[in-house]
Design an enzyme around this catalytic site. Structure first.
Site, PDB file in Angstrom:
ATOM      1  N   ARG A  61       0.832  -1.207   0.000  1.00 61.73           N
ATOM      2  CA  ARG A  61       0.000   0.000   0.000  1.00 61.73           C
ATOM      3  C   ARG A  61       0.871   1.264   0.000  1.00 61.73           C
ATOM      4  NH1 ARG A  61      -3.519   2.536   4.629  1.00 61.73           N
ATOM      5  NH2 ARG A  61      -5.002   3.763   3.404  1.00 61.73           N
ATOM      6  N   ASP A  66       2.698   6.159  -2.581  1.00 60.02           N
ATOM      7  CA  ASP A  66       3.820   6.943  -3.093  1.00 60.02           C
ATOM      8  C   ASP A  66       3.566   7.316  -4.558  1.00 60.02           C
ATOM      9  OD1 ASP A  66       6.284   8.221  -3.194  1.00 60.02           O
ATOM     10  OD2 ASP A  66       7.313   6.414  -3.885  1.00 60.02           O
ATOM     11  N   GLY A  71       4.054  11.046  -8.353  1.00 63.78           N
ATOM     12  CA  GLY A  71       4.824   9.940  -8.906  1.00 63.78           C
ATOM     13  C   GLY A  71       5.585   9.175  -7.847  1.00 63.78           C
ATOM     14  N   ASP A  73       8.264   8.709  -6.019  1.00 63.79           N
ATOM     15  CA  ASP A  73       9.477   9.486  -5.708  1.00 63.79           C
ATOM     16  C   ASP A  73       9.748   9.537  -4.211  1.00 63.79           C
ATOM     17  OD1 ASP A  73       7.510  11.150  -4.750  1.00 63.79           O
ATOM     18  OD2 ASP A  73       8.356  12.978  -5.626  1.00 63.79           O
ATOM     19  N   SER A  75       8.046  10.584  -1.924  1.00 65.98           N
ATOM     20  CA  SER A  75       7.511  11.756  -1.221  1.00 65.98           C
ATOM     21  C   SER A  75       6.656  11.326  -0.033  1.00 65.98           C
ATOM     22  CB  SER A  75       6.695  12.637  -2.176  1.00 65.98           C
ATOM     23  OG  SER A  75       5.710  11.873  -2.845  1.00 65.98           O
ATOM     24  N   ASN A  93      -3.478   8.733   4.875  1.00 71.87           N
ATOM     25  CA  ASN A  93      -2.232   8.112   5.303  1.00 71.87           C
ATOM     26  C   ASN A  93      -2.237   7.714   6.763  1.00 71.87           C
ATOM     27  OD1 ASN A  93      -1.060   8.218   2.840  1.00 71.87           O
ATOM     28  ND2 ASN A  93       0.168  10.040   3.248  1.00 71.87           N
ATOM     29  N   HIS A 191      -6.310  -5.732  -2.456  1.00 72.07           N
ATOM     30  CA  HIS A 191      -7.124  -5.850  -1.245  1.00 72.07           C
ATOM     31  C   HIS A 191      -7.416  -7.307  -0.881  1.00 72.07           C
ATOM     32  CE1 HIS A 191      -8.656  -1.413  -1.561  1.00 72.07           C
ATOM     33  NE2 HIS A 191      -7.387  -1.498  -1.252  1.00 72.07           N
ATOM     34  N   THR A 192      -6.809  -8.237  -1.595  1.00 65.61           N
ATOM     35  CA  THR A 192      -6.859  -9.635  -1.185  1.00 65.61           C
ATOM     36  C   THR A 192      -5.977  -9.872   0.038  1.00 65.61           C
ATOM     37  OG1 THR A 192      -6.583 -11.933  -1.910  1.00 65.61           O
ATOM     38  CG2 THR A 192      -4.970 -10.369  -2.728  1.00 65.61           C
ATOM     39  N   SER A 247      -8.873 -15.294   4.143  1.00 64.23           N
ATOM     40  CA  SER A 247      -7.538 -15.480   3.554  1.00 64.23           C
ATOM     41  C   SER A 247      -6.828 -14.145   3.380  1.00 64.23           C
ATOM     42  CB  SER A 247      -7.628 -16.220   2.218  1.00 64.23           C
ATOM     43  OG  SER A 247      -8.327 -15.449   1.259  1.00 64.23           O
ATOM     44  N   ASP A 252      -4.649 -14.308  -3.193  1.00 66.98           N
ATOM     45  CA  ASP A 252      -5.450 -15.246  -3.974  1.00 66.98           C
ATOM     46  C   ASP A 252      -6.605 -14.499  -4.646  1.00 66.98           C
ATOM     47  OD1 ASP A 252      -7.165 -14.646  -1.908  1.00 66.98           O
ATOM     48  OD2 ASP A 252      -7.036 -16.612  -0.947  1.00 66.98           O
TER      49      ASP A 252
HETATM   50  C1  HEM Z   1      -8.818   1.782  -6.076  1.00 66.34           C
HETATM   51  C2  HEM Z   1      -8.695   2.676  -5.137  1.00 66.34           C
HETATM   52  C3  HEM Z   1      -8.284   2.321  -3.731  1.00 66.34           C
HETATM   53  C4  HEM Z   1      -8.884   2.752  -2.599  1.00 66.34           C
HETATM   54  C5  HEM Z   1     -10.059   3.702  -2.519  1.00 66.34           C
HETATM   55  C6  HEM Z   1      -8.197   2.155  -1.495  1.00 66.34           C
HETATM   56  C7  HEM Z   1      -8.498   2.374  -0.161  1.00 66.34           C
HETATM   57  C8  HEM Z   1      -7.963   1.680   0.897  1.00 66.34           C
HETATM   58  C9  HEM Z   1      -8.350   1.846   2.274  1.00 66.34           C
HETATM   59  C10 HEM Z   1      -9.383   2.841   2.770  1.00 66.34           C
HETATM   60  C11 HEM Z   1      -7.657   0.946   3.010  1.00 66.34           C
HETATM   61  C12 HEM Z   1      -7.775   0.699   4.510  1.00 66.34           C
HETATM   62  C13 HEM Z   1      -7.086   1.758   5.327  1.00 66.34           C
HETATM   63  C14 HEM Z   1      -7.421   1.595   6.783  1.00 66.34           C
HETATM   64  O1  HEM Z   1      -8.553   1.946   7.156  1.00 66.34           O
HETATM   65  O2  HEM Z   1      -6.584   1.071   7.548  1.00 66.34           O
HETATM   66  C15 HEM Z   1      -6.808   0.215   2.099  1.00 66.34           C
HETATM   67  C16 HEM Z   1      -5.942  -0.776   2.471  1.00 66.34           C
HETATM   68  C17 HEM Z   1      -5.064  -1.374   1.611  1.00 66.34           C
HETATM   69  N1  HEM Z   1      -4.873  -1.058   0.287  1.00 66.34           N
HETATM   70 FE1  HEM Z   1      -6.081   0.079  -0.855  1.00 66.34          FE
HETATM   71  N2  HEM Z   1      -7.191   1.350  -1.962  1.00 66.34           N
HETATM   72  C18 HEM Z   1      -7.197   1.430  -3.325  1.00 66.34           C
HETATM   73  C19 HEM Z   1      -6.287   0.834  -4.179  1.00 66.34           C
HETATM   74  C20 HEM Z   1      -5.198   0.111  -3.760  1.00 66.34           C
HETATM   75  C21 HEM Z   1      -4.094  -0.261  -4.607  1.00 66.34           C
HETATM   76  C22 HEM Z   1      -3.936   0.134  -6.067  1.00 66.34           C
HETATM   77  C23 HEM Z   1      -3.242  -0.988  -3.831  1.00 66.34           C
HETATM   78  C24 HEM Z   1      -1.919  -1.598  -4.191  1.00 66.34           C
HETATM   79  C25 HEM Z   1      -1.580  -1.991  -5.391  1.00 66.34           C
HETATM   80  C26 HEM Z   1      -3.837  -1.074  -2.512  1.00 66.34           C
HETATM   81  C27 HEM Z   1      -3.325  -1.796  -1.464  1.00 66.34           C
HETATM   82  C28 HEM Z   1      -3.874  -1.851  -0.202  1.00 66.34           C
HETATM   83  C29 HEM Z   1      -3.430  -2.774   0.831  1.00 66.34           C
HETATM   84  C30 HEM Z   1      -2.400  -3.870   0.658  1.00 66.34           C
HETATM   85  C31 HEM Z   1      -4.163  -2.456   1.976  1.00 66.34           C
HETATM   86  C32 HEM Z   1      -4.030  -3.106   3.374  1.00 66.34           C
HETATM   87  C33 HEM Z   1      -3.032  -2.310   4.176  1.00 66.34           C
HETATM   88  C34 HEM Z   1      -2.706  -2.906   5.539  1.00 66.34           C
HETATM   89  O3  HEM Z   1      -3.049  -4.057   5.821  1.00 66.34           O
HETATM   90  O4  HEM Z   1      -2.043  -2.187   6.309  1.00 66.34           O
HETATM   91  N3  HEM Z   1      -5.003  -0.373  -2.504  1.00 66.34           N
HETATM   92  N4  HEM Z   1      -7.004   0.683   0.825  1.00 66.34           N
HETATM   93  C1  LIG Z   2       2.127   7.622   9.552  1.00 64.98           C
HETATM   94  C2  LIG Z   2       1.637   8.973   9.799  1.00 64.98           C
HETATM   95  O1  LIG Z   2       2.367   9.940   9.733  1.00 64.98           O
HETATM   96  N1  LIG Z   2       0.345   9.063  10.061  1.00 64.98           N
HETATM   97  C3  LIG Z   2      -0.316  10.329  10.272  1.00 64.98           C
HETATM   98  C4  LIG Z   2      -1.473  10.450   9.302  1.00 64.98           C
HETATM   99  O2  LIG Z   2      -2.213  11.617   9.539  1.00 64.98           O
HETATM  100  C5  LIG Z   2      -2.712  11.787  10.857  1.00 64.98           C
HETATM  101  C6  LIG Z   2      -3.459  13.093  10.898  1.00 64.98           C
HETATM  102  O3  LIG Z   2      -4.404  13.140   9.884  1.00 64.98           O
HETATM  103  C7  LIG Z   2      -1.585  11.760  11.878  1.00 64.98           C
HETATM  104  O4  LIG Z   2      -2.101  11.838  13.177  1.00 64.98           O
HETATM  105  C8  LIG Z   2      -0.791  10.469  11.718  1.00 64.98           C
HETATM  106  O5  LIG Z   2       0.304  10.461  12.583  1.00 64.98           O
END
Ligand code: HEM
Ligand SMILES: CC(=O)N[C@H]1CO[C@H](CO)[C@@H](O)[C@@H]1O
Ligand SMILES: *[C@@H]1O[C@H](CO)[C@@H](O)[C@H](O)[C@H]1NC(C)=O
Ligand SMILES: *[C@@H]1O[C@H](CO)[C@@H](O)[C@H](O)[C@H]1NC(C)=O
Length: 326
Positions: A61, A66, A71, A73, A75, A93, A191-192, A247, A252
């Site tokens: 993620r 990033d 891009g 980079d 950031s 973030n 999101h798998t 899972s 998967d």
């Molecule tokens: C299509 C638009 C996308 C949206 C709106 C989106 C949104 C989100 C959100 C809201 C979360 C959960 C954050 C939280 O509440 O902790 C999440 C988790 C995640 N996203 Fe996405 N995402 C998108 C696309 C992607 C893409 C393109 C990737 C990677 C190629 C990705 C990889 C992940 C992964 C691996 C997690 C789990 C992170 C963790 O377990 O810490 N997502 N995403």
């Molecule tokens: C990892 C990180 O810097 N998380 C920050 C994301 O943004 C919130 C405020 O919106 C900060 O409280 C977190 O520390």
């Protein structure tokens, strides 16, 4: 030609136009300048990810966040300063993890070749190697990215798609990064693995239209389960939920199976079933062996990893990933 099914229907024509990956990156960019860099990274990831497999999702993620802002980079890794709120502090973030892990990789690489390997390349390589370490797909990571000097919270809020995004917002967001509908379907497949906080989707459970209602596009049994067992109140800020229940540590087709059952966790997941072309792509993925998803994921990741990269003499090679060189 890139297609995702044995039966190549109309969608192949729609999807195949924009798939080749063109960028100034090259495979093995550090072959001469730091020949062991990629191996040092791979070995570290391979050694440590099995102890903390949930980090693989976080690091994947991180690469997405990033690349979608200024891009790929690095950031996303810059810290805020007294007069600048960095991407890290933007609300999308809040739940990013893995910063320490990337710092440790960077210091190992710096010890080997000071000032040579960019943080942006480290994010890209670590994301790939972490996914491989949990049994997921391998993809090529051409290197040569340079690190950016700017990181703005406001840009992260604007550029990253929200979990509440509808289909047209997602399509526009991805198109603005040179990614098409197939990339959207395939990359959402990330999101798998991984988890989400309740707050990212609790509007769907408690107050979808402001009338205390549920999102009708979410399976009612699943919604009830989430309310009873996970997100017990609308304001829950701490509970985490598996995005591919059953899972969530395995790369998967589970995510796509859940989408067909109206059990995608976010509106942005459910939105992929609301358009004929993306729905058909999902059904085709489910009719094909897992390797087809893996192959497609590899192609889309390589594209994502080349979004607006800085190469040549633009940007810099940061010494520490959290601060620009002074
Ligand atoms: C299509 C638009 C996308 C949206 C709106 C989106 C949104 C989100 C959100 C809201 C979360 C959960 C954050 C939280 O509440 O902790 C999440 C988790 C995640 N996203 Fe996405 N995402 C998108 C696309 C992607 C893409 C393109 C990737 C990677 C190629 C990705 C990889 C992940 C992964 C691996 C997690 C789990 C992170 C963790 O377990 O810490 N997502 N995403
Ligand atoms: C990892 C990180 O810097 N998380 C920050 C994301 O943004 C919130 C405020 O919106 C900060 O409280 C977190 O520390
Ligand atoms: C999708 O979301 C955008 C931005 O939030 C909004 O302007 C648009 O009206 C929505 N489209 C549909 C079809 O709901
Ligand atoms: C639901 O949303 C409406 C409108 O935004 C708000 O007035 C109401 O207080 C919310 N209800 C709950 C339970 O959060």
């Amino acid at each position: 030609m890139r297609n995702i099914g044995i039966k190549c229907l109309l969608i192949c024509v729609m999807f195949s136009s924009l798939y080749s990956v063109k960028s100034d990156l090259e495979l093995g960019f550090y072959e001469k300048s730091c020949p062991d860099a990629e191996k040092i990274i791979y070995d570290y990831v391979k050694k440590h990810i099995p102890n903390v497999p949930s980090l693989a999702a976080a690091l994947l993620r991180m690469h997405f966040h990033d690349c979608f802002v200024r891009g790929c980079d690095a950031s996303v890794l810059l810290s805020s300063t007294s007069n600048n709120k960095a991407e890290k502090s933007a609300s999308p973030n809040q739940s990013l993890r893995g910063f320490d892990f990337l710092d440790r990789v960077k210091s190992l690489v710096e010890a080997e070749c000071p000032g040579v390997v960019s943080c942006a390349d480290i994010i890209a390589l670590v994301a790939r190697d972490s996914v491989v370490a949990i049994g997921g797909p391998y993809w090529n990571v051409p290197t040569g990215r340079r690190d950016g000097l700017i990181s703005k919270s406001s840009e992260a809020s604007r550029e990253l798609p929200a979990p509440t995004s509808n289909f047209s917002a997602l399509q526009a967001s991805f198109a603005s990064k040179g990614l098409n509908l197939l990339d959207l379907v395939i990359l959402s497949g990330a999101h798998t693995i991984g988890v989400s906080h309740c707050q990212s989707f609790s509007n769907r459970l408690y107050n979808f239209t402001g009338k205390g209602d549920e999102d009708p596009s979410l399976d009612g049994v699943y919604a009830m389960n989430l309310k009873e067992k996970k997100c017990r109140t609308p304001k829950d800020m701490t509970t985490i939920v598996e995005m591919d229940p059953g899972s969530f540590r395995t790369f998967d087709l589970g995510y796509y199976k859940h989408l067909l059952q109206r059990r995608g966790l976010f509106q942005s997941d459910a939105a992929l079933m609301s358009n004929a072309a993306t729905k058909s792509a999902i059904i085709q993925l489910l009719h094909n062996p897992l390797e087809v998803f893996f192959k497609e994921f590899a192609l889309s990741m390589e594209k994502m990893g080349s979004i607006e990269v800085k190469t040549g003499s633009t940007g810099e090679i940061r010494k520490h990933c959290a601060v620009i060189n002074s």
